[in-house]
Design a protein around this motif. Structure first.
Motif, short mmCIF file in Angstrom:
data_model
loop_
_atom_site.label_atom_id
_atom_site.label_comp_id
_atom_site.label_asym_id
_atom_site.label_seq_id
_atom_site.Cartn_x
_atom_site.Cartn_y
_atom_site.Cartn_z
N GLY A 91 6.10 4.95 -3.43
CA GLY A 91 6.49 5.85 -2.36
C GLY A 91 6.56 5.16 -1.01
O GLY A 91 6.29 3.96 -0.88
N THR A 92 6.91 5.92 0.03
CA THR A 92 7.08 5.36 1.37
C THR A 92 5.79 5.35 2.18
O THR A 92 5.69 4.64 3.19
CB THR A 92 8.14 6.17 2.15
N ALA A 93 4.78 6.14 1.79
CA ALA A 93 3.50 6.13 2.49
C ALA A 93 2.76 4.84 2.19
O ALA A 93 2.93 4.24 1.11
CB ALA A 93 2.66 7.34 2.07
N THR A 94 1.94 4.39 3.13
CA THR A 94 1.23 3.12 2.99
C THR A 94 -0.22 3.36 2.59
O THR A 94 -0.96 4.05 3.28
CB THR A 94 1.28 2.34 4.32
N TYR A 95 -0.59 2.74 1.45
CA TYR A 95 -1.97 2.85 0.98
C TYR A 95 -2.90 2.16 1.96
O TYR A 95 -2.64 1.06 2.43
CB TYR A 95 -2.11 2.23 -0.41
N GLY A 96 -4.01 2.81 2.28
CA GLY A 96 -4.96 2.25 3.22
C GLY A 96 -4.72 2.68 4.65
O GLY A 96 -5.64 2.64 5.47
N GLU A 97 -3.49 3.09 4.97
CA GLU A 97 -3.17 3.58 6.31
C GLU A 97 -2.92 5.09 6.30
O GLU A 97 -3.46 5.82 7.13
CB GLU A 97 -1.94 2.87 6.86
N ASP A 98 -2.09 5.52 5.36
CA ASP A 98 -1.78 6.95 5.27
C ASP A 98 -2.68 7.69 4.28
O ASP A 98 -2.88 8.90 4.41
CB ASP A 98 -0.32 7.14 4.85
N LEU A 135 7.94 10.21 10.46
CA LEU A 135 8.61 11.22 9.65
C LEU A 135 7.81 11.49 8.39
O LEU A 135 6.82 10.79 8.10
CB LEU A 135 10.02 10.74 9.29
N ASP A 136 8.23 12.48 7.60
CA ASP A 136 7.56 12.77 6.33
C ASP A 136 7.60 11.55 5.43
O ASP A 136 8.58 10.79 5.42
CB ASP A 136 8.24 13.94 5.63
N GLU A 137 6.52 11.36 4.68
CA GLU A 137 6.43 10.22 3.75
C GLU A 137 6.08 10.72 2.35
O GLU A 137 5.69 11.88 2.18
CB GLU A 137 5.38 9.22 4.25
N THR A 138 6.21 9.85 1.37
CA THR A 138 5.97 10.25 -0.02
C THR A 138 5.00 9.31 -0.72
O THR A 138 4.87 8.14 -0.36
CB THR A 138 7.28 10.28 -0.83
N ILE A 139 4.32 9.86 -1.72
CA ILE A 139 3.52 9.08 -2.68
C ILE A 139 4.04 9.44 -4.06
O ILE A 139 4.16 10.62 -4.40
CB ILE A 139 2.02 9.43 -2.59
N THR A 140 4.38 8.45 -4.87
CA THR A 140 4.81 8.70 -6.24
C THR A 140 3.77 8.17 -7.22
O THR A 140 3.19 7.11 -7.01
CB THR A 140 6.17 8.04 -6.54
N LEU A 141 3.54 8.93 -8.29
CA LEU A 141 2.58 8.57 -9.33
C LEU A 141 3.29 8.56 -10.67
O LEU A 141 3.98 9.54 -11.01
CB LEU A 141 1.41 9.56 -9.36
N ASP A 142 3.11 7.50 -11.46
CA ASP A 142 3.73 7.38 -12.79
C ASP A 142 2.69 6.94 -13.80
O ASP A 142 2.04 5.89 -13.64
CB ASP A 142 4.89 6.37 -12.76
N ILE A 143 2.54 7.74 -14.88
CA ILE A 143 1.56 7.42 -15.91
C ILE A 143 2.12 6.37 -16.87
O ILE A 143 3.28 6.44 -17.27
CB ILE A 143 1.17 8.68 -16.71
N ALA A 144 1.29 5.39 -17.25
CA ALA A 144 1.65 4.39 -18.26
C ALA A 144 0.48 4.25 -19.22
O ALA A 144 -0.69 4.21 -18.81
CB ALA A 144 1.97 3.05 -17.61
N SER A 145 0.76 4.19 -20.55
CA SER A 145 -0.30 4.04 -21.54
C SER A 145 0.23 3.32 -22.78
O SER A 145 1.32 3.63 -23.27
CB SER A 145 -0.86 5.41 -21.96
N ASP A 146 -0.54 2.35 -23.27
CA ASP A 146 -0.20 1.67 -24.53
C ASP A 146 -1.32 1.83 -25.55
O ASP A 146 -1.44 1.06 -26.50
CB ASP A 146 0.09 0.19 -24.28
#
Length: 468
Positions: A91-98, A135-146
């Motif tokens: 996403g466009t949001a910054t981890y640790g800042e936003d 402006l508005d920002e986004t966080i995206t989450l995607d699951i992965a599993s093996d």
């Protein structure tokens, strides 16, 4: 005898052979059974019913002031195995800042451990409520599993939209129409745009004259209609304009300079819900429209409802005709109350004694159509230090209010102290305790006055800053 002996020996030997053969056959049978009936690890997993990993939501919207959010990953059933699955962070949001997460992010991934019997797992997102204009920002989450037994479901992606709750306080120079942002932490100024197309009308010796001086006295932004308004102050009447903030162009929607109407200036706007109000003080004239004779410029303070489309103003009440000048306006229609400030002086000797040279916040009851009394007077407050000198609060006048979405009140305050007449500064306002807090000197006696201030949402301001 001998025959019997040999026959016995032969029988014994034959029985030994049979016993050995039985042992071999028995061992073969057990070996064969062990080979056919012992399950392999693959055989064990084939008997397990896998669970599916799914987010409970696919889209979430959060305000950065909401604090935190728990994102649930449902397994659909009890986990049959233990293991770890990953959630990729983007996403466009910054981890640790936003924002931050629990568990923490490593290499743009969060690892989630699952124990046998778990039915769901959670990821906590904690938001950072900053004051940065963005402006508005986004966080995206995607699951992965093996992991066998922990399979991907149908909803493995979620998008979180972070809406910012910040506003920018803007100030407008009265003559030039220059608008800039004032940083409320350090007082620094950032140019935004120049308002053009605002003209004023002056009556000099009874003759109507157009002036290049914009005389912008008030400003407000209506988030419902996404419209900006400016009001004028001049001795021939009042005008109200809408302003296109993409290019600064002003369009007049109301003007009383062609009417025999003695309102001198919209001194302050206040938006109460979806209703726009204005405050002004009177100027009384006599004679024909093209030859108005100036009689009195300080005969009262009125409160108006303003049509946001046509700009037409309807007088609600003359708040008090006994003292000079209108100033800042605050409307509390829920309780049928209006609060307003006077300026330096009074037409009433009684008020002069009460208010002297400072400002007072006065309450007016709309139901009773009468003044309730002075809520507070700046006479009672202490001196404060600016970046140029120390002012006594009795030497200043509260001119204009600006109220943020959080209810914080700011004001433009002017001072009449010796050596700094015409100085205008920004102050915080403690409405309950009648305290002004110095923020920043905006202009001095040698500069264009700043009387109009207001708040703009960052979704309006950020694109304008990007164009600079």
């Amino acid at each position: 005898m001998q025959k019997g002996i040999f026959g016995k020996i032969y029988l014994t030997h034959t029985m030994k052979k049979l016993s050995l053969l039985s042992l071999i056959i028995t061992m073969m049978i057990f070996t064969q059974c062990g080979s056919d009936d012992s399950p392999s690890s693959d055989d064990i997993l084939d008997d397990i019913t896998p669970v599916s990993l799914d987010f409970s939501d696919s889209e979430v919207t959060l305000d950065e002031g909401d604090g935190s959010l728990s994102i649930t990953v449902s397994l659909g059933d009890l986990a049959p195995v233990e293991g770890t699955f990953d959630i990729a962070i983007g996403g466009t949001a910054t981890y640790g800042e936003d924002y931050t997460t629990t568990p923490a992010v490593a290499d743009d991934t969060v690892s989630i451990s699952v124990a046998v019997g778990d039915a769901s797992k959670e990821l906590t997102i904690t938001l950072e409520d900053d004051s940065e204009l963005e402006l508005d920002e986004t966080i995206t989450l995607d699951i992965a599993s093996d992991i066998d037994g922990l399979e991907l479901g149908n909803n493995t992606t979620v998008t979180i939209t972070l809406t910012s709750n910040d506003q920018a306080l803007v100030a407008i120079e009265r003559s030039s129409g220059d608008m800039y942002i004032v940083d409320l932490e350090d007082g620094s100024q950032t140019d935004l745009l120049t308002i053009t197309g605002v003209t004023s009308t002056e009556f000099v010796d009874g003759i109507k004259q157009e002036q290049s001086n914009a005389n912008i006295r008030s400003f407000i932004y209506d988030p419902v209609t996404e419209t900006s308004y400016v009001g004028q102050n001049y001795n021939g009447g009042s005008k109200i304009y809408t302003v296109d903030l993409t290019d600064g162009t002003a369009t007049q929607i109301f003007g009383n300079d062609e009417e025999d109407f003695g309102v001198e200036g919209i001194l302050d706007f206040h938006l109460d819900g979806e209703t726009l109000y204005g405050a002004s003080y009177y100027s009384e004239f006599s004679g024909p429209l093209d030859e108005k004779v100036f009689i009195e410029s300080t005969s009262g303070h009125s409160y108006y409802e303003i049509d946001k489309t046509s700009g037409a103003i309807s007088e609600v009440a003359v708040l008090n005709p006994d003292y000079s000048g209108g100033g800042a306006l605050f409307v509390d229609s829920e309780n049928d109350m209006v609060y307003y400030t006077n300026r330096w002086y009074s037409d009433s000797e009684e008020r002069q004694e009460e208010i002297t040279s400072g400002s007072a916040l006065v309450a007016y009851d709309l139901t009773e159509e009468s003044e309730v009394g002075t809520v507070w007077s700046t006479d009672d407050a202490s001196d404060f230090e600016s970046d140029s000198e120390t002012f006594s609060i009795t030497e200043v006048a509260v001119q204009t209010f600006a109220v943020s979405d959080d209810g914080d009140v700011y004001a433009i305050v002017s001072t009449s102290s010796e050596g700094s007449g015409g100085a205008w500064f920004l102050a915080t306002v403690d409405m309950e305790n009648a305290k002004l807090g110095y923020v920043k000197m905006l202009t001095d006696q040698n500069s264009s006055q700043v009387q109009a201030i207001g708040f703009l949402p960052e979704e309006v301001v950020v694109p304008l800053l990007s164009e600079e």
